[in-house]
Design a protein around this motif. Structure first.
Motif, PDB file in Angstrom:
ATOM      1  N   PHE A 131       0.963  -1.085  -0.084  1.00  0.00           N
ATOM      2  CA  PHE A 131       0.010   0.164  -0.002  1.00  0.00           C
ATOM      3  C   PHE A 131       1.007   1.167   0.084  1.00  0.00           C
ATOM      4  O   PHE A 131       1.867   1.285   0.685  1.00  0.00           O
ATOM      5  N   VAL A 132       0.371   2.101  -0.699  1.00  0.00           N
ATOM      6  CA  VAL A 132       1.095   3.519  -0.634  1.00  0.00           C
ATOM      7  C   VAL A 132       0.072   4.712  -1.098  1.00  0.00           C
ATOM      8  O   VAL A 132      -0.919   4.492  -1.837  1.00  0.00           O
ATOM      9  N   TYR A 133       0.255   5.705  -0.420  1.00  0.00           N
ATOM     10  CA  TYR A 133      -0.806   6.741  -0.638  1.00  0.00           C
ATOM     11  C   TYR A 133      -0.213   8.083  -0.009  1.00  0.00           C
ATOM     12  O   TYR A 133       0.556   8.128   0.906  1.00  0.00           O
ATOM     13  N   GLU A 134      -0.661   9.084  -0.764  1.00  0.00           N
ATOM     14  CA  GLU A 134      -0.259  10.478  -0.274  1.00  0.00           C
ATOM     15  C   GLU A 134      -1.602  11.488  -0.691  1.00  0.00           C
ATOM     16  O   GLU A 134      -1.943  11.794  -1.580  1.00  0.00           O
ATOM     17  N   PRO A 135      -2.077  11.895   0.569  1.00  0.00           N
ATOM     18  CA  PRO A 135      -3.127  12.546   0.703  1.00  0.00           C
ATOM     19  C   PRO A 135      -3.038  13.770  -0.250  1.00  0.00           C
ATOM     20  O   PRO A 135      -4.183  13.966  -0.882  1.00  0.00           O
ATOM     21  N   VAL A 136      -1.946  14.457  -0.267  1.00  0.00           N
ATOM     22  CA  VAL A 136      -2.042  15.619  -1.018  1.00  0.00           C
ATOM     23  C   VAL A 136      -2.335  15.502  -2.421  1.00  0.00           C
ATOM     24  O   VAL A 136      -2.757  16.378  -3.281  1.00  0.00           O
ATOM     25  N   ALA A 137      -2.032  14.219  -3.113  1.00  0.00           N
ATOM     26  CA  ALA A 137      -2.310  14.019  -4.331  1.00  0.00           C
ATOM     27  C   ALA A 137      -3.677  13.875  -4.718  1.00  0.00           C
ATOM     28  O   ALA A 137      -4.063  13.792  -6.052  1.00  0.00           O
ATOM     29  N   SER A 138      -4.553  13.768  -3.786  1.00  0.00           N
ATOM     30  CA  SER A 138      -5.913  13.861  -4.151  1.00  0.00           C
ATOM     31  C   SER A 138      -6.744  14.825  -4.088  1.00  0.00           C
ATOM     32  O   SER A 138      -8.036  14.974  -4.279  1.00  0.00           O
ATOM     33  N   ILE A 139      -5.886  15.911  -3.727  1.00  0.00           N
ATOM     34  CA  ILE A 139      -6.706  17.432  -4.142  1.00  0.00           C
ATOM     35  C   ILE A 139      -6.837  17.915  -5.326  1.00  0.00           C
ATOM     36  O   ILE A 139      -5.824  18.235  -6.142  1.00  0.00           O
ATOM     37  N   PRO A 140      -8.070  17.855  -5.878  1.00  0.00           N
ATOM     38  CA  PRO A 140      -8.204  18.161  -7.397  1.00  0.00           C
ATOM     39  C   PRO A 140      -7.759  19.515  -7.704  1.00  0.00           C
ATOM     40  O   PRO A 140      -7.364  19.912  -8.944  1.00  0.00           O
ATOM     41  N   MET A 141      -7.674  20.675  -7.100  1.00  0.00           N
ATOM     42  CA  MET A 141      -7.095  21.746  -7.403  1.00  0.00           C
ATOM     43  C   MET A 141      -5.707  21.724  -7.568  1.00  0.00           C
ATOM     44  O   MET A 141      -4.994  22.892  -8.243  1.00  0.00           O
ATOM     45  N   LEU A 142      -4.907  21.160  -7.281  1.00  0.00           N
ATOM     46  CA  LEU A 142      -3.561  20.960  -7.264  1.00  0.00           C
ATOM     47  C   LEU A 142      -3.251  20.496  -8.593  1.00  0.00           C
ATOM     48  O   LEU A 142      -3.751  19.584  -8.989  1.00  0.00           O
ATOM     49  N   SER A 143      -2.200  20.898  -9.219  1.00  0.00           N
ATOM     50  CA  SER A 143      -1.745  20.200 -10.488  1.00  0.00           C
ATOM     51  C   SER A 143      -0.213  20.340 -10.705  1.00  0.00           C
ATOM     52  O   SER A 143       0.623  20.832  -9.920  1.00  0.00           O
ATOM     53  N   ALA A 174       3.692  19.754 -10.699  1.00  0.00           N
ATOM     54  CA  ALA A 174       4.488  18.654 -10.016  1.00  0.00           C
ATOM     55  C   ALA A 174       3.817  17.834  -8.701  1.00  0.00           C
ATOM     56  O   ALA A 174       4.108  16.764  -8.531  1.00  0.00           O
ATOM     57  N   VAL A 175       2.755  18.585  -8.061  1.00  0.00           N
ATOM     58  CA  VAL A 175       2.313  18.062  -6.951  1.00  0.00           C
ATOM     59  C   VAL A 175       1.663  16.687  -7.448  1.00  0.00           C
ATOM     60  O   VAL A 175       1.475  15.655  -6.625  1.00  0.00           O
ATOM     61  N   LEU A 176       0.864  16.830  -8.485  1.00  0.00           N
ATOM     62  CA  LEU A 176       0.004  15.562  -8.788  1.00  0.00           C
ATOM     63  C   LEU A 176       1.036  14.519  -9.497  1.00  0.00           C
ATOM     64  O   LEU A 176       0.602  13.227  -9.633  1.00  0.00           O
ATOM     65  N   ASP A 177       2.304  14.916  -9.748  1.00  0.00           N
ATOM     66  CA  ASP A 177       3.062  13.724 -10.255  1.00  0.00           C
ATOM     67  C   ASP A 177       3.598  12.978  -8.920  1.00  0.00           C
ATOM     68  O   ASP A 177       4.228  11.963  -9.259  1.00  0.00           O
ATOM     69  N   VAL A 178       3.327  13.502  -7.715  1.00  0.00           N
ATOM     70  CA  VAL A 178       3.714  12.583  -6.560  1.00  0.00           C
ATOM     71  C   VAL A 178       3.146  11.189  -6.668  1.00  0.00           C
ATOM     72  O   VAL A 178       3.812  10.222  -6.292  1.00  0.00           O
ATOM     73  N   ARG A 179       1.813  11.149  -7.276  1.00  0.00           N
ATOM     74  CA  ARG A 179       1.253   9.755  -7.167  1.00  0.00           C
ATOM     75  C   ARG A 179       1.985   8.851  -8.071  1.00  0.00           C
ATOM     76  O   ARG A 179       2.436   7.693  -7.675  1.00  0.00           O
ATOM     77  N   ASP A 180       2.477   9.409  -9.456  1.00  0.00           N
ATOM     78  CA  ASP A 180       3.108   8.451 -10.244  1.00  0.00           C
ATOM     79  C   ASP A 180       4.517   8.104  -9.752  1.00  0.00           C
ATOM     80  O   ASP A 180       5.124   6.852  -9.822  1.00  0.00           O
ATOM     81  N   GLN A 181       5.011   9.105  -9.050  1.00  0.00           N
ATOM     82  CA  GLN A 181       6.511   8.743  -8.698  1.00  0.00           C
ATOM     83  C   GLN A 181       6.455   7.736  -7.374  1.00  0.00           C
ATOM     84  O   GLN A 181       7.305   6.866  -7.408  1.00  0.00           O
ATOM     85  N   LEU A 182       5.325   7.765  -6.504  1.00  0.00           N
ATOM     86  CA  LEU A 182       5.527   7.114  -5.409  1.00  0.00           C
ATOM     87  C   LEU A 182       5.286   5.754  -5.830  1.00  0.00           C
ATOM     88  O   LEU A 182       5.863   4.455  -5.389  1.00  0.00           O
ATOM     89  N   GLN A 183       4.418   5.431  -6.916  1.00  0.00           N
ATOM     90  CA  GLN A 183       4.124   3.894  -7.208  1.00  0.00           C
ATOM     91  C   GLN A 183       4.801   3.734  -8.092  1.00  0.00           C
ATOM     92  O   GLN A 183       5.157   2.420  -8.071  1.00  0.00           O
TER      93      GLN A 183
END
Length: 283
Positions: A37-49, A51-60
């Protein structure tokens, strides 16, 4: 036993659950389904875009690389799978997964906190809700013996409790045969510090012991020894387990009816909270 779901520890931790599951799979021929399991709450905030949204891909991506390295270190049984799960809630994911996939056992390293006793919140939610047996593994400093202890509910006048006792015994025997361990049972009769009529108590305890022996016989499980103790169940049951250095204790989950049907009884909760070895919760 054909399918075992393993909830992996984080990369920085010892993979206790995986090691337990591998031992069992090697003896039973079961397939392992590894979930990291991996998860980062900040990546679920729709208003962010950006580099922040790249966190999910990077972590996975990083977790998949680690999972590939893990599979090189451990030889998994044929037909096993290993997946990175992006999810914020392990218990809810597990329930959804079990609803769609055949699983005989879930194995996870316990979030055990010996200083305060008990398990972490994720473990308790899994204990309360999973429809299949749950093996919570811990790392202890003392040498464990090839012995499995099933904690039996002494309320044998209730057919639901009798059936739960028998399920625990049957699973204990199955695990014992696979792991080369002897099965023992322990039943504790709650007793106050002062017993008014000692003779009557002894007579009732003797009758209860005979009934418990019959429950064991009816289960068909070969039980090497039965420990019959009195006192506070959480203390006495774990004292038997610790004294015999058992590698595992099986505890049945509560069988209450209605909306509380999936809750553990208070006694079972206290037994689990004080356990110092691996525990298997039997629904």
């Amino acid at each position: 036993m054909q399918n075992i779901l393993v909830i992996l520890d984080k990369p920085k931790h010892e993979q206790i659950a995986l090691e337990r599951a591998l031992e069992l799979a090697q003896k039973s021929g079961a397939r392992l389904q590894l979930a990291s399991f991996v998860y980062e709450p900040v990546a679920s905030i729709p208003m962010l875009s950006g580099a922040v949204l790249d966190v999910r891909d990077q972590l996975q991506t990083e977790r998949r690389q680690w999972l590939d390295e893990l599979q090189q270190k451990y030889t998994l049984p044929e037909g096993s799978t290993a997946d990175v799960i992006w999810h914020h809630d392990i218990p809810s994911w597990a329930l959804s997964y079990l609803a769609d996939n055949p699983v005989d056992l879930v194995v996870k390293t316990a979030q055990k906190q010996f200083a305060r006793g008990g398990f972490g919140s994720i473990d308790w939610r899994l204990i309360e809700s999973l429809p299949v047996p749950l093996w919570l593994a811990v790392s202890t400093h003392w040498v464990k013996r090839d012995r499995i202890v099933a904690a039996l509910d002494p309320a044998v006048e209730n057919t639901l409790h009798v059936a739960l006792n028998q399920r625990a015994l049957k699973l204990g025997e199955q695990l014992g045969k696979l792991l080369g361990a002897e099965l023992e049972a322990v039943a504790c009769v709650p007793a106050t510090d002062e017993i008014i009529d000692l003779d009557a108590f002894r007579e009732q305890a003797g009758a209860l012991l005979q009934t418990i022996d019959q429950v064991i016989a009816d289960s068909g499980a070969e039980c090497k020894k039965t420990h019959f103790v009195t006192g506070k169940p959480a203390a006495e049951v774990n004292r038997v387990v610790d004294r015999n250095k058992a590698r595992m204790i099986l505890v049945g989950r509560g069988v209450r009816k209605g909306p509380k049907g999936f809750l553990l009884g208070n006694t079972a909760e206290r037994i689990l909270g004080r356990a110092n070895t691996d525990v298997v919760i039997v629904p």
